[in-house]
Scaffold this active site. Structure first.
Site, short mmCIF file in Angstrom:
data_model
loop_
_atom_site.label_atom_id
_atom_site.label_comp_id
_atom_site.label_asym_id
_atom_site.label_seq_id
_atom_site.Cartn_x
_atom_site.Cartn_y
_atom_site.Cartn_z
N ILE A 1 0.90 -1.04 -0.13
CA ILE A 1 0.03 -0.05 0.06
C ILE A 1 0.94 1.39 0.24
O ILE A 1 0.26 2.54 -0.32
CB ILE A 1 -1.01 0.04 1.12
CG1 ILE A 1 -0.31 -0.12 2.56
CG2 ILE A 1 -2.14 -0.99 1.02
CD1 ILE A 1 -1.05 0.35 3.77
N ALA B 1 -2.83 -4.22 7.04
CA ALA B 1 -2.06 -3.87 8.35
C ALA B 1 -1.04 -5.11 8.73
O ALA B 1 -1.29 -6.08 8.36
CB ALA B 1 -3.05 -3.38 9.42
N ASP C 1 -10.92 -1.47 17.89
CA ASP C 1 -11.24 -0.87 19.40
C ASP C 1 -10.12 -0.54 20.41
O ASP C 1 -10.34 0.01 21.49
CB ASP C 1 -12.26 -1.70 19.86
CG ASP C 1 -11.79 -3.25 20.28
OD1 ASP C 1 -10.87 -3.40 19.96
OD2 ASP C 1 -12.56 -3.92 20.75
N GLU C 2 -9.13 -1.18 19.98
CA GLU C 2 -7.56 -1.08 20.83
C GLU C 2 -7.24 0.32 20.76
O GLU C 2 -6.65 0.65 21.91
CB GLU C 2 -6.59 -2.08 20.49
CG GLU C 2 -7.06 -3.42 20.24
CD GLU C 2 -6.01 -4.41 20.71
OE1 GLU C 2 -4.92 -4.11 20.95
OE2 GLU C 2 -6.39 -5.69 20.34
N TYR D 1 1.25 -1.95 18.54
CA TYR D 1 0.18 -2.15 17.50
C TYR D 1 -0.98 -1.16 17.48
O TYR D 1 -1.44 -0.42 16.47
CB TYR D 1 -0.32 -3.42 17.68
CG TYR D 1 -2.00 -3.60 16.83
CD1 TYR D 1 -1.77 -3.64 15.59
CD2 TYR D 1 -3.23 -3.65 17.61
CE1 TYR D 1 -3.13 -3.73 14.87
CE2 TYR D 1 -4.40 -3.78 16.86
CZ TYR D 1 -4.22 -3.97 15.37
OH TYR D 1 -5.50 -3.73 14.72
N ILE E 1 -3.28 -19.75 27.88
CA ILE E 1 -4.07 -18.85 28.24
C ILE E 1 -2.90 -17.61 29.01
O ILE E 1 -2.51 -17.99 30.24
CB ILE E 1 -5.12 -18.97 29.20
CG1 ILE E 1 -6.11 -20.10 28.79
CG2 ILE E 1 -6.03 -17.78 29.94
CD1 ILE E 1 -7.20 -19.54 28.10
P1 NAD Z 1 -4.34 -10.09 8.77
O1 NAD Z 1 -2.88 -9.80 9.71
O2 NAD Z 1 -5.03 -11.43 8.80
O3 NAD Z 1 -4.34 -9.52 7.32
C1 NAD Z 1 -3.60 -8.49 6.96
C2 NAD Z 1 -3.26 -8.49 5.51
O4 NAD Z 1 -2.60 -7.24 4.98
C3 NAD Z 1 -2.35 -9.61 5.07
O5 NAD Z 1 -3.00 -10.29 4.00
C4 NAD Z 1 -1.11 -9.05 4.78
O6 NAD Z 1 -0.54 -9.77 3.78
C5 NAD Z 1 -1.60 -7.72 4.27
N1 NAD Z 1 -0.72 -6.36 4.43
C6 NAD Z 1 0.26 -6.43 5.57
N2 NAD Z 1 1.08 -5.37 5.14
C7 NAD Z 1 0.72 -4.98 3.85
C8 NAD Z 1 1.23 -3.74 3.05
N3 NAD Z 1 2.16 -2.93 3.44
N4 NAD Z 1 0.62 -3.86 1.55
C9 NAD Z 1 -0.42 -4.52 1.29
N5 NAD Z 1 -0.65 -5.53 1.98
C10 NAD Z 1 -0.30 -5.69 3.46
O7 NAD Z 1 -5.38 -8.96 9.44
P2 NAD Z 1 -6.91 -9.15 9.88
O8 NAD Z 1 -7.22 -9.62 11.00
O9 NAD Z 1 -7.58 -9.40 8.66
O10 NAD Z 1 -7.29 -7.23 9.93
C11 NAD Z 1 -7.50 -6.49 8.93
C12 NAD Z 1 -7.54 -5.06 9.50
O11 NAD Z 1 -8.68 -5.07 10.27
C13 NAD Z 1 -6.31 -4.54 10.05
O12 NAD Z 1 -6.16 -3.18 9.66
C14 NAD Z 1 -6.38 -4.98 11.64
O13 NAD Z 1 -5.96 -3.69 12.25
C15 NAD Z 1 -8.10 -4.60 11.64
N6 NAD Z 1 -8.75 -5.10 12.81
C16 NAD Z 1 -8.60 -6.30 12.78
C17 NAD Z 1 -9.49 -7.03 13.78
C18 NAD Z 1 -9.35 -8.63 14.07
O14 NAD Z 1 -9.82 -8.85 15.29
N7 NAD Z 1 -8.54 -9.38 13.35
C19 NAD Z 1 -10.18 -6.20 14.65
C20 NAD Z 1 -10.08 -4.97 14.42
C21 NAD Z 1 -9.65 -4.28 13.52
O1 DAU Z 2 -9.53 -5.72 19.64
C1 DAU Z 2 -9.55 -5.69 18.20
C2 DAU Z 2 -8.08 -6.37 17.98
O2 DAU Z 2 -8.34 -7.72 18.31
C3 DAU Z 2 -7.37 -6.20 16.71
O3 DAU Z 2 -7.18 -4.80 16.39
C4 DAU Z 2 -6.24 -6.95 16.13
O4 DAU Z 2 -5.82 -6.86 15.17
C5 DAU Z 2 -6.35 -8.58 16.66
O5 DAU Z 2 -5.41 -9.11 16.51
C6 DAU Z 2 -7.15 -8.63 17.80
O6 DAU Z 2 -6.12 -8.30 19.05
P1 DAU Z 2 -6.22 -9.14 20.42
O7 DAU Z 2 -4.57 -8.83 21.06
O8 DAU Z 2 -7.24 -8.88 21.18
O9 DAU Z 2 -6.41 -10.79 19.84
P2 DAU Z 2 -5.53 -11.93 20.21
O10 DAU Z 2 -6.33 -13.18 19.55
O11 DAU Z 2 -4.02 -11.82 20.10
O12 DAU Z 2 -5.96 -12.07 21.84
C7 DAU Z 2 -7.37 -12.32 22.03
C8 DAU Z 2 -7.06 -12.27 24.00
O13 DAU Z 2 -6.35 -13.58 24.17
C9 DAU Z 2 -6.11 -11.15 24.30
O14 DAU Z 2 -6.39 -10.97 25.76
C10 DAU Z 2 -4.92 -11.99 24.44
C11 DAU Z 2 -5.39 -13.18 24.91
N1 DAU Z 2 -4.45 -14.62 24.35
C12 DAU Z 2 -3.94 -14.53 22.96
C13 DAU Z 2 -3.46 -15.59 22.59
C14 DAU Z 2 -2.59 -15.51 21.32
C15 DAU Z 2 -4.14 -15.75 25.19
O15 DAU Z 2 -4.55 -15.51 26.24
N2 DAU Z 2 -3.32 -16.66 24.54
C16 DAU Z 2 -2.78 -16.64 23.37
O16 DAU Z 2 -2.09 -17.52 22.87
#
Ligand code: NAD
Ligand code: DAU
Length: 352
Positions: free
Chosen positions: A59, A82, A134-135, A159, A215
């Protein structure tokens, strides 16, 4: 017309592209750098679809993005690209600054220049929708109300700070240059195609492999869980009817402690795929060292989206989690491909 979806080979991006092409007549250009988190297998059902065009790239590459905007006469950009994993940002934040801040800045600039050169009608329809988290609102105490769009930003991890910085740039490009933006701050997503570094797919995979379900700390941290397809539906609604310049929070009204999440998925697995020794998968739950600076609670107030755009989540946590577990059980080949290579290196570094 065409929309440009960045990060389209990742978890939410691929769900969004698949859903979009199911219900819209507009083509999609998927742009993805294919980092460790990008997986073309997520999009392989579109291989013969003439309405889908995949491009590998960054991007932050303005020449590439500008040429794609021109070539496909793009009507909207949806920016999922991202670095998304909090634990990785704690170990090595550089790529988070590069993509989530500088990448967002470069994408905004490409969009601004392209949009400025559009004729009046096309300019009126152009949209830049930025996906955030939401973070950025920081950690809530148990008595705080869920975060709403007027709350101030208090990010705590590398992050979330990088996402907050990206959001501020998006806001500035609206205020200063009138780029027609939306910012969407979403809760924790779960569902198909999620990379198994995140809590839910990691625990499904480990459970099936007889490994510990890690956990962090006491497992009493709270997250608000949103089924990914509900998130995709909200984004489509915002693109159609959202008010330019506005922020929309998307959540599942579904706060759970991490321990509750893992116990629920163990019960679903017990019912769907009983272990050969008939013991519960919950016996594999293992408390491990806590995440540095682990935020206690996130919760999203999604009432603005319901009030203004009539969106609310269709799935409860129970129905969404069951669908998710079923998907992983039915897609073991996907899981096996994903966990080869770089994944093993990450698991070793993070959990050893
Ligand atoms: P993900 O890590 O699964 O996917 C991210 C994608 O972006 C990957 O395919 C990666 O190859 C691509 N990418 C990374 N850097 C890039 C770059 N410089 N140019 C082009 N592509 C690039 O992430 P996700 O969980 O699908 O999250 C997508 C978006 O939603 C992110 O912006 C994340 O911050 C946001 N978000 C995620 C969650 C969640 O729970 N997963 C919640 C809230 C917000
Ligand atoms: O809240 C939105 C966010 O949710 C997004 O912006 C991020 O991209 C997405 O990765 C996610 O972040 P979290 O840190 O909340 O997600 P994760 O699945 O890594 O962790 C969820 C919760 O579980 C967190 O409190 C940490 C805990 N955890 C996570 C892992 C990987 C564990 O207890 N054990 C684990 O092994």
């Amino acid at each position: 017309m065409t929309i440009l979806v960045t990060g389209a080979a990742g978890f939410i991006g691929s769900n969004f592209v698949l859903d979009w092409l199911n219900q819209s007549k507009e083509d999609v250009v998927s742009l993805d750098l294919l980092t460790y988190a990008g997986n073309l297998e997520n999009l392989c059902s579109l291989n013969d679809n003439p309405h889908h065009h995949f491009v590998q790239g960054d991007i932050g590459d303005r020449n590439l993005v500008s040429s794609l905007l021109e070539k496909y006469q793009v009507r909207a950009i949806v920016n999922f690209a991202a670095e998304s994993h909090v634990d990785r940002s704690i170990l090595e934040p550089t790529d988070f600054i590069g993509t989530n801040i500088l990448g967002t800045y470069n994408l905004l600039e490409s969009a601004r220049i392209y949009c400025n050169n559009l004729d009046q009608n096309l300019k009126q329809d152009f949209r830049f929708l930025h996906i955030s988290s939401d973070e950025v609102y920081g950690s809530l105490s148990s008595s705080d109300p869920p975060s709403n769009e007027r709350d101030s930003y208090k990010p705590n991890s590398p992050y979330s700070a990088s996402k907050a910085a990206g959001d501020h740039l998006v806001r500035a490009w609206f205020q200063t240059y009138k780029l027609p933006v939306f910012t969407v701050n979403s809760a924790n997503n779960y569902g198909p195609y999620q990379f198994p570094e995140k809590l839910i797919p990691l625990c499904i995979l480990n459970a099936l492999q007889g490994k510990p379900l890690p956990i962090y700390g006491d497992g009493q941290q709270i997250r608000d869980w949103l089924y990914v397809k509900d998130h995709c539906a909200a984004i489509r609604e915002i693109l159609k009817h959202g008010q330019i310049g506005e922020t929309y929070n998307v959540g599942g009204w579904s706060e759970k402690t991490n321990l509750e999440v893992v116990e629920s998925l163990c019960s679903i697995l017990d019912a769907l795929k009983l272990k050969s020794n008939s013991k519960s998968y919950a016996n594999q739950i293992t408390f491990v060292k806590d995440r540095l600076g682990h935020d206690k609670r996130y919760a999203i107030d999604a009432s603005k989206l319901e009030r203004e755009l009539n969106w609310k989540p269709e799935e409860t946590f129970e129905t969404g989690l069951r669908k998710t577990v079923l998907w992983y059980l039915e897609n073991e080949a996907w899981m096996h491909h994903v966990v080869s290579g770089e994944y093993q290196h990450w698991i070793q570094k993070q959990y050893s």
